[in-house]
Scaffold this active site. Sequence first.
Site, PDB file in Angstrom:
ATOM      1  N   GLY A 114      -2.327   6.243  -5.507  1.00  0.00           N
ATOM      2  CA  GLY A 114      -3.568   5.692  -6.321  1.00  0.00           C
ATOM      3  C   GLY A 114      -4.323   4.921  -5.614  1.00  0.00           C
TER       4      GLY A 114
ATOM      5  N   GLY B 117      -9.195   0.484  -8.213  1.00  0.00           N
ATOM      6  CA  GLY B 117      -8.290  -0.444  -9.219  1.00  0.00           C
ATOM      7  C   GLY B 117      -7.204  -1.155  -8.302  1.00  0.00           C
TER       8      GLY B 117
ATOM      9  N   GLY C 137      -4.406  -0.250  -7.077  1.00  0.00           N
ATOM     10  CA  GLY C 137      -3.911   0.239  -5.814  1.00  0.00           C
ATOM     11  C   GLY C 137      -4.922   0.181  -4.487  1.00  0.00           C
TER      12      GLY C 137
ATOM     13  CB  SER D 287       2.484  -1.367 -18.066  1.00  0.00           C
ATOM     14  OG  SER D 287       1.993  -2.134 -19.264  1.00  0.00           O
TER      15      SER D 287
ATOM     16  CE1 TYR E  75       0.147   3.389 -18.803  1.00  0.00           C
ATOM     17  CE2 TYR E  75       0.393   1.145 -20.110  1.00  0.00           C
ATOM     18  CZ  TYR E  75       0.022   1.886 -18.972  1.00  0.00           C
ATOM     19  OH  TYR E  75      -0.169   0.936 -17.813  1.00  0.00           O
TER      20      TYR E  75
END
Length: 289
Positions: free
Chosen positions: A16, A20, A22, A145, A170
């Site tokens: 990724g 963002g 990444g 996260s 999530y």
Amino acid sequence: MADAPLMAGKSVLVTGGTGGIGRATAIGLAALGARVGITGRDQARTVAAVAGIRAATGNAAVDAFAADMSAQAGVRGLAAQVAGTYPRLDVLVNNVGGFWAHRHVTADGLERTFALNHLAPFLLTNLLLGRLTASAPARVVTVSSGAQASGRINFEDLQGGRNYSGQRAYSQSKLANVMFTYELARRLDGTGVTATVLHPGVVRTSFGAEDQAAYFAVMSRVARLFMKTPAQGAVTSIYLASSPEVEGITGRYFANRKPKTASKAAYDTAAAARLWQASAGLAGLTATT
Ligand SMILES: NC(=O)c1ccc[n+]([C@@H]2O[C@H](COP(=O)([O-])OP(=O)(O)OC[C@H]3O[C@@H](n4cnc5c(N)ncnc54)[C@H](OP(=O)(O)O)[C@@H]3O)[C@@H](O)[C@H]2O)c1
């Protein structure tokens, strides 16, 4: 004579990496002299991101790997491509992840949050373990996260088939990132390959934009002003991927470059072993694949 850059001679894969956190991680590691591979779903977008990272860092050793990592065939193809391109792999940064307000099903018939956020890094790491071990000392860094704190692994319904909630899916996937890392660290004990996991902070990216939850939609422009920039959000990923300070540190959760205590559930070793077995089954991973 000037010292060689910290990551000179090292090869890193950042999943990724087209945008963002990444992309910012890839920029940071390329600036430290690493050869950096980035992944994204779309070939043209990934190649364009590579050009941007090369231009931003002056490091030409940046490579594009296009793969839809929500599909296991995509992850397997990616692993084969990376193994064929990088004779050594010093760091794998499992950064890819997303949030979907509604339930989506992947090409393998799996719920997308679980498939992309947990099963993809689980499968990719396992497929690249031989290369990482042969390159030891090596590191696996996984982006979780703060949502891991409210996560619960619902073994009876891992796919959210009965009652899907984007937030629940999530949080479960981000707790799974921590449990995966802790279990991986236990399994890799003595190999010279470390496994760490992190919370990047709340970061201004395209996160969640594909299928927004109401609270993302109402999140005001003002609130976004107070979020971290992608470069700030990448600091802990870059630190864990490169710093001599964390050489040999394994099985730990970090935020703001500091070790933190994760959710109590993350320390349940029986649940972590159960999740590993369930994930291996869902990813079609046997001892030989
Ligand atoms: N932003 C935050 O506040 C925050 C907070 C805590 C944790 N995180 C975590 O940080 C990580 C990065 O998030 P971000 O905010 O940087 O997200 P982002 O801006 O949405 O970037 C996601 C990256 O993943 C790639 N990607 C998405 N779906 C993919 C797929 N199916 N196959 C392959 N690549 C795919 C995207 O590339 P393409 O679109 O080019 O394919 C892009 O490079 C995630 O694991 C997220 O859970 C973020």
